[in-house]
Write a protein that holds these residues in place. Sequence first.
Motif, PDB file in Angstrom:
ATOM      1  N   ASP A 102       0.863  -1.179   0.000  1.00 16.71           N
ATOM      2  CA  ASP A 102       0.000   0.000   0.000  1.00 16.71           C
ATOM      3  C   ASP A 102       0.899   1.228   0.000  1.00 16.71           C
ATOM      4  O   ASP A 102       1.761   1.352   0.869  1.00 16.71           O
ATOM      5  CB  ASP A 102      -0.868   0.056   1.268  1.00 16.71           C
ATOM      6  CG  ASP A 102      -1.997  -0.953   1.261  1.00 16.71           C
ATOM      7  OD1 ASP A 102      -2.313  -1.503   0.195  1.00 16.71           O
ATOM      8  OD2 ASP A 102      -2.565  -1.192   2.338  1.00 16.71           O
ATOM      9  N   ARG A 104       0.880   4.880   0.826  1.00 21.50           N
ATOM     10  CA  ARG A 104       0.040   5.802   1.605  1.00 21.50           C
ATOM     11  C   ARG A 104       0.497   7.238   1.359  1.00 21.50           C
ATOM     12  O   ARG A 104       1.393   7.734   2.023  1.00 21.50           O
ATOM     13  CB  ARG A 104       0.109   5.437   3.081  1.00 21.50           C
ATOM     14  CG  ARG A 104      -0.436   4.041   3.341  1.00 21.50           C
ATOM     15  CD  ARG A 104      -0.411   3.667   4.776  1.00 21.50           C
ATOM     16  NE  ARG A 104       0.952   3.738   5.290  1.00 21.50           N
ATOM     17  CZ  ARG A 104       1.415   3.044   6.305  1.00 21.50           C
ATOM     18  NH1 ARG A 104       0.630   2.214   6.930  1.00 21.50           N
ATOM     19  NH2 ARG A 104       2.654   3.171   6.708  1.00 21.50           N
ATOM     20  N   ARG A 110      -3.411  11.478  -3.886  1.00 20.67           N
ATOM     21  CA  ARG A 110      -3.731  10.180  -4.487  1.00 20.67           C
ATOM     22  C   ARG A 110      -3.846  10.243  -6.008  1.00 20.67           C
ATOM     23  O   ARG A 110      -3.208   9.465  -6.720  1.00 20.67           O
ATOM     24  CB  ARG A 110      -5.016   9.615  -3.873  1.00 20.67           C
ATOM     25  CG  ARG A 110      -5.353   8.227  -4.368  1.00 20.67           C
ATOM     26  CD  ARG A 110      -6.584   7.621  -3.691  1.00 20.67           C
ATOM     27  NE  ARG A 110      -7.645   8.592  -3.497  1.00 20.67           N
ATOM     28  CZ  ARG A 110      -8.084   8.986  -2.296  1.00 20.67           C
ATOM     29  NH1 ARG A 110      -7.585   8.483  -1.194  1.00 20.67           N
ATOM     30  NH2 ARG A 110      -9.043   9.885  -2.206  1.00 20.67           N
ATOM     31  N   GLU A 130     -15.089   2.374   0.199  1.00 22.29           N
ATOM     32  CA  GLU A 130     -15.825   1.577   1.170  1.00 22.29           C
ATOM     33  C   GLU A 130     -15.704   2.262   2.519  1.00 22.29           C
ATOM     34  O   GLU A 130     -14.823   3.110   2.701  1.00 22.29           O
ATOM     35  CB  GLU A 130     -15.225   0.164   1.273  1.00 22.29           C
ATOM     36  CG  GLU A 130     -15.287  -0.636  -0.005  1.00 22.29           C
ATOM     37  CD  GLU A 130     -14.527  -1.957   0.093  1.00 22.29           C
ATOM     38  OE1 GLU A 130     -13.731  -2.134   1.044  1.00 22.29           O
ATOM     39  OE2 GLU A 130     -14.722  -2.804  -0.791  1.00 22.29           O
ATOM     40  N   GLY A 132     -14.300   3.346   5.663  1.00 21.30           N
ATOM     41  CA  GLY A 132     -12.951   3.271   6.211  1.00 21.30           C
ATOM     42  C   GLY A 132     -11.834   3.287   5.195  1.00 21.30           C
ATOM     43  O   GLY A 132     -10.657   3.326   5.561  1.00 21.30           O
ATOM     44  N   THR A 133     -12.144   3.249   3.896  1.00 19.96           N
ATOM     45  CA  THR A 133     -11.067   3.276   2.904  1.00 19.96           C
ATOM     46  C   THR A 133     -11.524   3.908   1.597  1.00 19.96           C
ATOM     47  O   THR A 133     -12.686   3.822   1.207  1.00 19.96           O
ATOM     48  CB  THR A 133     -10.500   1.864   2.616  1.00 19.96           C
ATOM     49  OG1 THR A 133      -9.340   1.984   1.774  1.00 19.96           O
ATOM     50  CG2 THR A 133     -11.515   0.981   1.927  1.00 19.96           C
ATOM     51  N   HIS A 134     -10.610   4.567   0.968  1.00 19.66           N
ATOM     52  CA  HIS A 134     -10.769   5.077  -0.392  1.00 19.66           C
ATOM     53  C   HIS A 134      -9.392   4.936  -1.020  1.00 19.66           C
ATOM     54  O   HIS A 134      -8.455   5.638  -0.640  1.00 19.66           O
ATOM     55  CB  HIS A 134     -11.227   6.529  -0.393  1.00 19.66           C
ATOM     56  CG  HIS A 134     -11.398   7.083  -1.776  1.00 19.66           C
ATOM     57  ND1 HIS A 134     -11.712   8.395  -1.998  1.00 19.66           N
ATOM     58  CD2 HIS A 134     -11.305   6.527  -3.011  1.00 19.66           C
ATOM     59  CE1 HIS A 134     -11.802   8.620  -3.306  1.00 19.66           C
ATOM     60  NE2 HIS A 134     -11.554   7.480  -3.929  1.00 19.66           N
ATOM     61  N   HIS A 135      -9.255   4.008  -1.937  1.00 17.77           N
ATOM     62  CA  HIS A 135      -7.951   3.788  -2.569  1.00 17.77           C
ATOM     63  C   HIS A 135      -8.119   3.349  -4.017  1.00 17.77           C
ATOM     64  O   HIS A 135      -9.217   3.007  -4.453  1.00 17.77           O
ATOM     65  CB  HIS A 135      -7.120   2.762  -1.786  1.00 17.77           C
ATOM     66  CG  HIS A 135      -7.716   1.385  -1.757  1.00 17.77           C
ATOM     67  ND1 HIS A 135      -8.586   0.981  -0.777  1.00 17.77           N
ATOM     68  CD2 HIS A 135      -7.563   0.321  -2.578  1.00 17.77           C
ATOM     69  CE1 HIS A 135      -8.952  -0.273  -0.987  1.00 17.77           C
ATOM     70  NE2 HIS A 135      -8.342  -0.694  -2.084  1.00 17.77           N
ATOM     71  N   THR A 137      -6.675   0.624  -6.716  1.00 12.11           N
ATOM     72  CA  THR A 137      -5.904  -0.595  -6.933  1.00 12.11           C
ATOM     73  C   THR A 137      -5.255  -0.500  -8.299  1.00 12.11           C
ATOM     74  O   THR A 137      -5.908  -0.156  -9.284  1.00 12.11           O
ATOM     75  CB  THR A 137      -6.802  -1.843  -6.830  1.00 12.11           C
ATOM     76  OG1 THR A 137      -7.340  -1.899  -5.508  1.00 12.11           O
ATOM     77  CG2 THR A 137      -6.018  -3.112  -7.120  1.00 12.11           C
ATOM     78  N   ASP A 147      -1.951  -0.934  -3.898  1.00 12.92           N
ATOM     79  CA  ASP A 147      -2.956   0.093  -3.683  1.00 12.92           C
ATOM     80  C   ASP A 147      -2.297   1.441  -3.439  1.00 12.92           C
ATOM     81  O   ASP A 147      -1.242   1.517  -2.815  1.00 12.92           O
ATOM     82  CB  ASP A 147      -3.844  -0.238  -2.479  1.00 12.92           C
ATOM     83  CG  ASP A 147      -4.716  -1.459  -2.711  1.00 12.92           C
ATOM     84  OD1 ASP A 147      -5.061  -1.735  -3.868  1.00 12.92           O
ATOM     85  OD2 ASP A 147      -5.058  -2.137  -1.728  1.00 12.92           O
ATOM     86  N   GLN A 149      -3.244   4.795  -1.519  1.00 14.98           N
ATOM     87  CA  GLN A 149      -4.204   5.316  -0.538  1.00 14.98           C
ATOM     88  C   GLN A 149      -3.960   6.780  -0.302  1.00 14.98           C
ATOM     89  O   GLN A 149      -2.857   7.235  -0.272  1.00 14.98           O
ATOM     90  CB  GLN A 149      -4.066   4.573   0.789  1.00 14.98           C
ATOM     91  CG  GLN A 149      -4.323   3.104   0.654  1.00 14.98           C
ATOM     92  CD  GLN A 149      -4.132   2.367   1.973  1.00 14.98           C
ATOM     93  OE1 GLN A 149      -3.440   2.811   2.867  1.00 14.98           O
ATOM     94  NE2 GLN A 149      -4.753   1.223   2.077  1.00 14.98           N
TER      95      GLN A 149
END
Length: 149
Positions: A102, A104, A110, A130, A132-135, A137, A147, A149
């Motif tokens: 990942d 970050r 991003r 989703e 708790g996450t936005h990334h 792939t 990923d 992030q």
Amino acid sequence: MAVEWQLVVDSAEPIALSRFWAEALGYEPEDNSALIEKLAADGVVTEEHYTVVDGRKAWITAAAIRHPDDPVQDFTGFGLGRRLLFQTVPEAKSVKNRLHIDLRVGPERRDAEVERLRALGASKVREVVEPGTHHITMTDPEGNEFDVQ
């Protein structure tokens, strides 16, 4: 007691893939030329084991990158901290990674980072939003997922 470790990535073209990841992570390619020259002088390795990259001898079947702030073993050039080793394997990648990296960079960077990585040869696979996450792939030039992030 904590254990020192490195991440090893199977690869078809370890030098090329290590260069992609060095650029992606801001890491440095290891310089193993002194070790290779010593082993060649001792008759342990021959020209079939190494090539020349950026004017330095480099292993054909393995290439490593390291964090620029971590220590280096003087004679071998091996990174002694955060290190990724790319090694040649005969088979092609065939299934989804069971382990991935990942990157970050934060939500404000991003999109720019995704475009920078695309310019280096990565491909965008999907955007994940989703709880708790936005990334994003992506895959590297050999199809390994990671990923942003």
